[in-house]
Write a protein that holds these residues in place. Structure first.
Motif, short mmCIF file in Angstrom:
data_model
loop_
_atom_site.label_atom_id
_atom_site.label_comp_id
_atom_site.label_asym_id
_atom_site.label_seq_id
_atom_site.Cartn_x
_atom_site.Cartn_y
_atom_site.Cartn_z
N MET A 1 13.60 -3.40 8.69
CA MET A 1 12.46 -2.54 9.05
C MET A 1 11.18 -3.36 8.89
SD MET A 1 11.16 0.36 9.88
CE MET A 1 9.52 1.07 9.80
N LYS A 2 10.51 -3.64 10.02
CA LYS A 2 9.27 -4.41 9.98
C LYS A 2 8.08 -3.46 9.85
CE LYS A 2 10.81 -8.54 12.41
NZ LYS A 2 10.55 -9.50 13.50
N VAL A 3 7.23 -3.74 8.87
CA VAL A 3 6.09 -2.87 8.57
C VAL A 3 4.81 -3.64 8.83
CG1 VAL A 3 4.92 -1.53 6.80
CG2 VAL A 3 7.42 -1.61 6.85
N SER A 4 3.93 -3.06 9.64
CA SER A 4 2.63 -3.65 9.92
C SER A 4 1.61 -3.10 8.92
CB SER A 4 2.20 -3.32 11.35
OG SER A 4 0.82 -3.52 11.52
N LEU A 5 1.00 -4.00 8.15
CA LEU A 5 0.02 -3.53 7.18
C LEU A 5 -1.24 -3.02 7.86
CD1 LEU A 5 0.27 -6.03 4.18
CD2 LEU A 5 1.46 -3.88 4.59
N ASN A 6 -1.55 -3.54 9.05
CA ASN A 6 -2.69 -2.99 9.81
C ASN A 6 -2.41 -1.54 10.17
OD1 ASN A 6 -4.10 -5.34 9.67
ND2 ASN A 6 -4.11 -5.77 11.86
N CYS A 7 -1.18 -1.26 10.61
CA CYS A 7 -0.82 0.12 10.96
C CYS A 7 -0.84 1.00 9.72
CB CYS A 7 0.56 0.13 11.61
SG CYS A 7 1.11 1.76 12.13
N VAL A 8 -0.30 0.51 8.61
CA VAL A 8 -0.31 1.28 7.36
C VAL A 8 -1.73 1.60 6.94
CG1 VAL A 8 0.20 1.11 4.90
CG2 VAL A 8 1.93 0.44 6.57
N GLN A 9 -2.64 0.61 7.06
CA GLN A 9 -4.01 0.79 6.61
C GLN A 9 -4.72 1.92 7.37
OE1 GLN A 9 -5.96 -1.23 3.98
NE2 GLN A 9 -6.67 0.86 4.26
N GLN A 10 -4.33 2.13 8.64
CA GLN A 10 -4.97 3.18 9.45
C GLN A 10 -4.79 4.57 8.83
OE1 GLN A 10 -3.70 3.12 13.55
NE2 GLN A 10 -3.72 0.89 13.63
N TYR A 11 -3.72 4.76 8.07
CA TYR A 11 -3.41 6.08 7.54
C TYR A 11 -3.76 6.23 6.06
CZ TYR A 11 -0.94 6.48 11.94
OH TYR A 11 -0.64 6.51 13.27
N LEU A 12 -4.46 5.24 5.51
CA LEU A 12 -4.83 5.28 4.09
C LEU A 12 -6.34 5.41 3.97
CD1 LEU A 12 -2.52 2.43 2.70
CD2 LEU A 12 -2.03 4.89 2.87
N ASP A 13 -6.79 6.07 2.92
CA ASP A 13 -8.23 6.20 2.68
C ASP A 13 -8.69 5.26 1.57
OD1 ASP A 13 -7.05 7.38 0.53
OD2 ASP A 13 -7.99 9.36 0.76
N PHE A 14 -7.91 4.22 1.31
CA PHE A 14 -8.28 3.19 0.33
C PHE A 14 -7.82 1.84 0.85
CE2 PHE A 14 -4.02 4.57 -0.62
CZ PHE A 14 -3.33 3.42 -0.93
N GLU A 15 -8.39 0.79 0.32
CA GLU A 15 -8.05 -0.56 0.77
C GLU A 15 -6.77 -1.03 0.10
OE1 GLU A 15 -9.34 -2.63 3.05
OE2 GLU A 15 -10.67 -0.97 3.66
N LEU A 16 -5.89 -1.60 0.89
CA LEU A 16 -4.65 -2.15 0.33
C LEU A 16 -4.95 -3.36 -0.53
CD1 LEU A 16 -2.30 -1.95 3.46
CD2 LEU A 16 -2.05 -0.66 1.33
N PRO A 17 -4.18 -3.59 -1.58
CA PRO A 17 -4.35 -4.80 -2.39
C PRO A 17 -3.91 -6.03 -1.61
CG PRO A 17 -2.39 -3.60 -3.07
CD PRO A 17 -3.09 -2.74 -2.06
N PRO A 18 -4.14 -7.23 -2.13
CA PRO A 18 -3.69 -8.44 -1.44
C PRO A 18 -2.20 -8.38 -1.14
CG PRO A 18 -5.13 -9.00 -3.26
CD PRO A 18 -4.88 -7.52 -3.36
N ALA A 19 -1.82 -9.06 -0.06
CA ALA A 19 -0.45 -8.95 0.43
C ALA A 19 0.58 -9.35 -0.61
CB ALA A 19 -0.28 -9.81 1.69
N ASP A 20 0.33 -10.43 -1.38
CA ASP A 20 1.33 -10.87 -2.36
C ASP A 20 1.53 -9.83 -3.46
OD1 ASP A 20 -1.22 -11.25 -3.31
OD2 ASP A 20 -0.81 -13.19 -4.25
#
Length: 840
Positions: free
Chosen positions: A1-20
């Protein structure tokens, strides 16, 4: 299952932490991460540029010399007085004013990354210097088109970073599919976004269109396309939704949609197909679009039928293969022909192409087990199969149809051409698949080793859109409609533990008593039985619990009474055995052929009879514990084989101290109480030469004897063969350890022979004189009474002689022979009065 963090970010009201950091949290609280791809690295240095001048190459018919404006972004390149860069381009669509993707010298062509990287430089093309290149979609790894350079039609300015303009400044996280076996919602980007918010401690809110369980309403179009649905498989297809649309303009999808699909591993095809794939990747719900006119053919209307295939029917699939679906497959058909395999793949004859103007959009729920079997049978492993065989929720279909219609109207100009047909077998009035789960905080904390309050648990669950009511320490948890995996209290405990973080659970071992665990009585009993029979010369074997139906018939048993395996590994393993004896009889001839003339085999195992269920769990088949032994000899020995088998059984009964608790009763005429266990257990035995074991309460515990002639013949048994099968639970009551001190004084041994009627059962006589001896023997003495011999004179078949030996010792004094003789005389006198026995 490939997950796009850009797509995930669209549905969040907070900033994602660094990828690692995020990858570490996902790996510990959501699923194993198989790989991480930084997509932006592939487009490093690629710049948006504007063609300000486009002139014919002086020495080529197809090349053009272009001046481009990159906003001064690139460094180390030669520029003219106006700051423009010269690039030679051979694309037929290059023209002045075009926004393009420029790869400056030193950058790598994205298409070549992962193969042999092609690094650009400044070089002369037919005498004209060219700085880098203007790239086509294929060279940018954005599609298959290589007919011309990419025409950027999104809002952008010269000098903009190309990856940012196209949403390619993305990180793709590949999560192992097996981690989501019971999480169909996590096969969509939306579900993963919700889980990421939950494990990061933030509340997630689904988009408004997905939060509704009803289909969105749209204005009806002027054109109406006749459409009907017939669902002949309501149990396998609980919800089947279709909607017709007209005025569809099939063409390329917008850049945002194409690049998203490519980032997560799906090839863009057209706006209609891309929308169905996009919503599948977003929500986990597969969809399919049919060409309405191809479905209708020459008929007045389209009728879609959900059914099983008819014999001889074939369908040509989108992958180009033509196959005949398995008879139990779910297929979609018109009145005359198949148009697809439901939940697996659509048909090629009704696919949407560039000429399509009217479509039928399908959104259905298919039985996960049926889809899996069809997929395996035909070797079809599609993205739809991956999601359907995880059990998608039927409650999401309406919302997804609504969003699909909205996108089709926006991106293809489609108009609704008829009502939404919803063939639904599910109760749409409820917003959950499984009923609410009641539990308390103590139950959760006891299993996780935590001290969370009920409100802490409520917050963790509500972050991922559970509905939780709290009353003191009690919680009632209602799952959202997309969660099909939460049924029990333990499921909720696991959910709380995962969201809280299993890595935060205390490492202290729970306090436990160090009192030694009590030994399992049945396990100890089996050890005793093995030791006794092995000492007696028998050999233990271990055979399969499943047998061939022919073996049951050869043993005289009824295979209709046995559980049959629906998908047996082998024809020899298709029925669960009704008793152990047939399995042992099947090994007799093989051992005799191998050169073993005389032997005894025994096995301890379980058996089942169809229709018999466990008292504690009525839905579970009952297991019968069984012990079986077979004695066989190629040469006949002295005495009937019945007595050989009985001797082994008697040794076992004496060793387990239950010989006085059971009596042997002829099988012929024995009341088996219409018990299917006993009927199948005794079926191989010859009633006239076998006996059942019956206790004082009248219960039958087993059978011992010789086998029927038909059994011996069908299984090639020697004539000298006999055996027994008993329920080992008979011996369980005697397993308690009993200490008997040895007398200090010497024992006295004397024999007594009694002549009785030939028809008097030995067991009846033995039980009587044992009881009488216990009455007349001195107090504080230890007496053992055993049978030595049974003899019948050839000239007197109406009588038999039984010789017993008495071993007796006192704890208080030395007994004399006279005293012991008087004891035996009293026993003989009592036997004479009871059975007319004569002491010899």
């Amino acid at each position: 299952m490939k997950v796009s963090l850009n797509c995930v970010q669209q549905y969040l009201d907070f900033e994602l932490p660094p990828a690692d950091e995020l990858v570490e949290r996902i790996g510990s609280q959501l699923g194993a991460v198989e790989g991480v791809e930084n997509v932006a690295e592939k487009y490093q240095g690629v710049v948006v540029a504007k063609v300000v001048s486009c002139l014919k190459h002086p020495d080529s018919d197809h090349l053009h010399v272009c001046l481009i404006d990159d906003g001064g972004k690139a460094t180390g390149v030669e520029r003219d007085a106006s700051g423009y860069v010269q690039v030679v381009c051979g694309a037929p669509n290059v023209r002045e004013g075009l926004l393009v993707a420029w790869l400056p010298p030193g950058s790598t062509v994205p298409e070549s990354i992962g193969h042999e990287p092609f690094v650009l430089s400044t070089r002369e093309l037919r005498g004209v210097k060219s700085n880098g290149m203007l790239a086509s979609p294929r060279e940018l790894a954005l599609g298959d088109s290589h007919d011309g350079i990419l025409d950027i039609r999104v809002e952008a300015q010269p000098g903009d970073d190309f990856a940012s303009v196209y949403g390619l400044n993305d990180t793709i996280i590949d999560i192992e599919n097996k981690m989501f076996t019971h999480r169909p919602d996590c096969f969509g980007q939306l579900g993963v976004a919700r889980e990421i918010a939950g494990i990061l401690g933030h509340k997630f809110t689904s988009p408004e269109w997905y939060g509704q369980t009803k289909t969105a309403q749209f204005d009806q179009a002027a054109e109406t396309l006749p459409l009907q649905v017939q669902n002949e498989l309501p149990n396998l297809v609980p919800r089947f939704m279709v909607v017709p649309l007209s005025n569809v303009a099939v063409g390329p999808s917008p850049a945002w949609l194409q690049t998203f699909l490519q980032r997560v591993g799906v090839r863009p095809i057209s706006n209609v197909v891309d929308i169905t794939n996009y919503l599948m990747l977003l929500t986990g719900q597969p969809m399919h679009a049919y060409d309405y006119d191809k479905l209708r053919g020459n008929r007045e209307q389209v009728t879609l039928v959900v059914r099983n295939p008819k014999p001889g029917e074939n369908v040509k699939l989108l992958n180009g293969k033509t196959l005949s679906p398995r008879s139990e497959a779910i297929v979609i058909a018109t009145e005359n022909e198949l148009v697809g395999i439901g939940g697996v793949m659509g048909g090629a004859d009704t696919e949407v192409d560039s000429t399509t103007t009217r479509i039928v959009l399908e959104c259905a729920t298919f039985d996960m087990y049926s889809i899996r079997r069809t997929s395996m049978a035909h070797g079809l492993f599609t993205d739809a199969v991956s999601r359907f065989n995880k059990g998608q929720s039927p409650l999401q279909n309406g919302a997804i149809v609504g969003e699909a219609v909205r996108l089709l109207r926006e991106l293809s100009g489609a108009a609704l051409a008829g009502p939404v047909i919803d063939n639904c077998q599910f109760d749409l009035s409820r917003r959950w698949v499984h009923p609410p789960v009641p539990l308390n905080a103590e139950f959760v904390n006891a299993r996780l080793g935590l001290n969370l309050t009920a409100h802490d648990m409520q917050q963790l669950l509500e972050n991922v859109e559970f509905t939780v009511t709290v009353d003191g320490d009690e919680l009632t948890v209602t799952t959202p409609f997309w969660r099909t995996d939460i049924e029990t209290r333990e499921d909720v405990v696991e959910e709380i533990g995962r969201l809280y973080g299993f890595d935060k659970l205390p490492l202290e071992l729970p306090v436990r008593s160090i009192t030694p665990a009590a030994k399992d009585p049945l396990f100890e009993l089996k050890s005793t039985v093995r030791a006794v029979l092995a000492k007696a010369g028998a050999n233990e074997v271990l055979t399969y619990s499943f047998v061939h139906g022919n073996l049951l018939e050869k043993a005289g048993q009824d295979k209709a009474a046995a559980f049959q395996v629906g998908n047996a590994l082998s024809p020899d393993l298709q029925y669960y055995r009704l008793s152990l004896t047939p399995s042992l009889l099947d090994k007799i001839h093989l051992n005799i052929k191998a050169g073993y003339d005389r032997f005894a085999l025994f096995e301890i195992g379980k058996a089942h009879v169809l229709g018999e269920t466990d008292q504690a769990e009525p839905d579970v088949p009952k297991e019968a514990n069984a012990l079986s032994m077979v004695y066989a000899s190629k040469q006949a020995a002295e005495g009937a084989p019945y007595y050989q088998a009985k001797q082994y059984l008697t040794v076992l009964l004496e060793a387990c101290q239950v010989n006085e608790k059971v009596a042997f009763e002829p099988l012929a005429g024995a009341d088996l109480y219409d018990n299917p266990w006993l009927e199948q257990m005794t079926a191989p035995f010859e009633p006239a030469r076998a006996a059942v074991l019956r206790d004082k309460q009248g219960l039958v515990w087993g059978v011992v004897g010789e086998f029927k002639a038909s059994v011996r013949k069908s299984l090639k048994l020697p004539d000298y063969a006999a055996g027994f099968e008993v329920d080992p639970l008979l011996f369980l009551a005697s397993q308690a350890t009993r200490y008997v001190p040895l007398p200090r004084f010497p024992k006295v041994s004397q024999d007594i022979t009694l002549k009785v009627a030939g028809g008097l059962p030995y067991g009846e006589l033995y039980g009587f004189i044992s009881t009488k001896l216990a009455e007349v023997k001195p107090d504080h003495s230890n007496a053992q009474f055993t049978l030595l011999d049974i003899y019948q004179r050839p000239d007197d078949e109406s009588h038999k002689q039984l010789t017993f030996r008495l071993n007796i010792a006192s704890y208080e004094m030395t007994l004399t022979d006279k005293e012991v003789s008087k004891l035996l005389e009293q026993v003989a006198q009592a036997a004479s009065e009871k059975f007319n026995a004569e002491q010899i």
